[in-house]
Design an enzyme around this catalytic site. Structure first.
Site, PDB file in Angstrom:
ATOM      1  N   ASP A  85     -16.603  -5.038 -39.556  1.00 50.50           N
ATOM      2  CA  ASP A  85     -15.636  -4.169 -38.872  1.00 50.50           C
ATOM      3  C   ASP A  85     -14.233  -4.767 -38.794  1.00 50.50           C
ATOM      4  OD1 ASP A  85     -16.954  -6.046 -37.135  1.00 50.50           O
ATOM      5  OD2 ASP A  85     -16.045  -5.046 -35.410  1.00 50.50           O
ATOM      6  N   GLU A 143     -18.719  -5.994 -34.579  1.00 51.84           N
ATOM      7  CA  GLU A 143     -18.679  -7.335 -33.975  1.00 51.84           C
ATOM      8  C   GLU A 143     -17.593  -7.434 -32.915  1.00 51.84           C
ATOM      9  OE1 GLU A 143     -17.960 -11.059 -32.637  1.00 51.84           O
ATOM     10  OE2 GLU A 143     -16.412 -10.096 -33.832  1.00 51.84           O
ATOM     11  N   GLU A 144     -16.470  -6.731 -33.151  1.00 52.52           N
ATOM     12  CA  GLU A 144     -15.295  -6.867 -32.274  1.00 52.52           C
ATOM     13  C   GLU A 144     -15.461  -6.063 -30.989  1.00 52.52           C
ATOM     14  OE1 GLU A 144     -12.986  -8.993 -32.745  1.00 52.52           O
ATOM     15  OE2 GLU A 144     -12.865  -9.415 -34.898  1.00 52.52           O
ATOM     16  N   ARG A 186     -20.738 -27.517 -35.748  1.00 55.13           N
ATOM     17  CA  ARG A 186     -21.116 -28.545 -34.779  1.00 55.13           C
ATOM     18  C   ARG A 186     -22.451 -28.157 -34.157  1.00 55.13           C
ATOM     19  NH1 ARG A 186     -19.820 -28.195 -29.356  1.00 55.13           N
ATOM     20  NH2 ARG A 186     -18.766 -30.198 -29.322  1.00 55.13           N
ATOM     21  N   HIS A 375      -6.632 -12.033 -36.015  1.00 53.69           N
ATOM     22  CA  HIS A 375      -6.245 -10.932 -35.109  1.00 53.69           C
ATOM     23  C   HIS A 375      -4.739 -10.663 -35.130  1.00 53.69           C
ATOM     24  CE1 HIS A 375     -10.123 -10.648 -32.450  1.00 53.69           C
ATOM     25  NE2 HIS A 375     -10.393 -11.028 -33.690  1.00 53.69           N
TER      26      HIS A 375
HETATM   27 ZN    ZN Z   1     -12.268 -11.323 -34.417  1.00 50.74          ZN
HETATM   28 ZN    ZN Z   2     -14.496 -12.132 -36.357  1.00 48.40          ZN
END
Ligand code: ZN
Ligand code: ZN
Length: 408
Positions: A85, A143-144, A186, A375
């Protein structure tokens, strides 16, 4: 031929798919154009493909045909995830394949993830005969902020192969900080938990010249904003930090009227269950007590959004070893600190041990320190990272399945 060379061999097609997705970005859970492009890219491969019910996800299952002599079972399952997305941002990169949709942009690089995962599906399909297990390719919308990963889990992505994955891996590109082609991961907390706090302070409006006859919510709400920062520094261990940022604050209409209400929104980031639990308890209590101290009332809603993205220690070590073996030790970095951003891949990692890996995609000639961040309307991601990411997806699956089979 090495997987990495094979990935380099199809880099142009991967870039083409990436550009096509980039040009037509879509937001949220319903990404019909992106889904169609993914289905088209996977067409003809020996995959079991299903699409989502409540979201336009694509789940593809590749079953290897290398059965071990000792076992009749088809072998272990590994899950690879790429999100699809875009964001509500108007692109200002000036790239030839820039978004053709005003107000929508692949500013987080998910177009690269989708194209790389499709590339990995192609490479692994070509190795089906020697694949000692099964791979689930998880193409995820939303996802956002839409928790698309949780929705795909609810729709059964973790059971798509008939048995649960032994490991899950996610990749994310970054337009800054890491030099192009450098991987970073990590053990333990990799990204923050992100929760939302919604506060409404209720007073009693009136004439601004006689505040003693009203109950002014504005100074009380301001006091809450600063008290939250004191809460951060006085109630939390500096080595298990939290972040609270008030990103929205609204009250009133003009200078001479005291309003009835003030409202603000904050994001709360944390890196452990303990801190996250403490935030959920302490923030509403503090807000309520401050309001009461001034004779007002307040409501604070603490809404849990994304959990901490926790890398399994053994899987993070395995990912780091794979990066060193495939690309050379100098291409991998052990991230010193977690990232304060959040990821809904965390929902997958709550159920399956795995690792989330960052990949530098800062364009050549740009300083990673000052490059526009993910972003940003000016964030750019170099196609040069595509073959590397594709190769890493494929190698993680190949090597993890072989390791699991060897341990049978
Ligand atoms: Zn993002
Ligand atoms: Zn992302």
């Amino acid at each position: 031929m090495r997987v990495h060379d094979e990935a380099a061999g199809i880099a142009e097609e991967i870039a083409e798919l990436r550009h096509a997705i980039h040009r037509e970005p879509e937001i949220g859970l319903d990404l019909p154009k992106t889904q169609a492009k993914v289905l088209d890219a996977l067409d003809g491969l020996p995959l079991e493909i299903s699409t989502g019910q409540g979201l336009s996800s694509v789940t593809a299952v590749l079953r290897g045909s290398a059965h071990s002599r000792a076992h009749s079972r088809p072998g272990p399952v590994v899950l690879l995830r790429g999100d699809m997305d875009a964001l509500p941002v108007t692109e200002e990169t000036g790239l030839p394949y820039a978004s053709a949709t005003p107000g929508v942009m692949h500013a987080c690089g998910h177009d690269l993830h989708t194209a790389m995962l499709a590339g990995a599906a192609r490479l692994l399909s070509a190795r089906q005969a020697e694949l000692p297990g099964t791979v689930i390719f998880m193409f995820q919308p939303g996802e956002e902020g839409y928790a698309g990963a949780r929705r795909m889990i609810d729709e059964g992505v973790l059971e798509a192969a008939g048995e649960r994955p032994v490991a899950a891996y996610g990749l994310h590109v970054t337009s800054q900080r890491l030099p192009c082609g450098t991987f970073s991961t990590r053990p333990g907390a990799m990204l923050a938990a992100a929760d939302q706090i919604t506060v409404t302070v209720r007073g009693r409006g009136g004439h601004a010249s006689t505040p003693h006859r009203a109950a002014d919510p504005i100074p009380v709400a301001c006091e809450m904003v600063t008290a939250l920062q004191t809460l951060v520094t006085r109630k939390f261990d500096v080595f298990d930090p939290v972040v609270i940022t008030v990103g929205s604050f609204h009250a009133g209409t003009t200078d001479n009227v005291i309003p009835d209400e003030a409202r603000f929104l904050a994001t709360a980031r944390s890196f452990s269950q303990e801190s996250r639990g403490a935030l959920a308890e302490l923030v509403p209590r503090l807000i309520g007590e401050i309001a009461r101290g001034h004779g007002l009332t307040a409501e604070a809603i603490y809404a849990a959004e994304y959990p901490v993205t926790v890398n399994d220690a053994a899987e993070a070590a395995f990912a780091a070893e794979t990066i060193a073996a495939v690309f050379g030790a100098e291409r991998g970095e052990r991230a010193q600190f977690p990232i304060t951003g959040a990821e809904d891949f965390s929902f997958v990692l709550e159920q399956v041990p795995g690792a989330f890996v960052m990949l530098g995609a800062c364009p050549a000639g740009t300083d990673p320190i000052t490059a526009p961040t993910n972003h940003s309307a000016r964030a750019t991601f170099d196609d040069a990272a595509l073959a590397d990411g594709t190769a890493l997806y494929a190698e993680l699956a190949l090597r993890r399945l072989a390791m699991s089979r060897a341990g049978d």
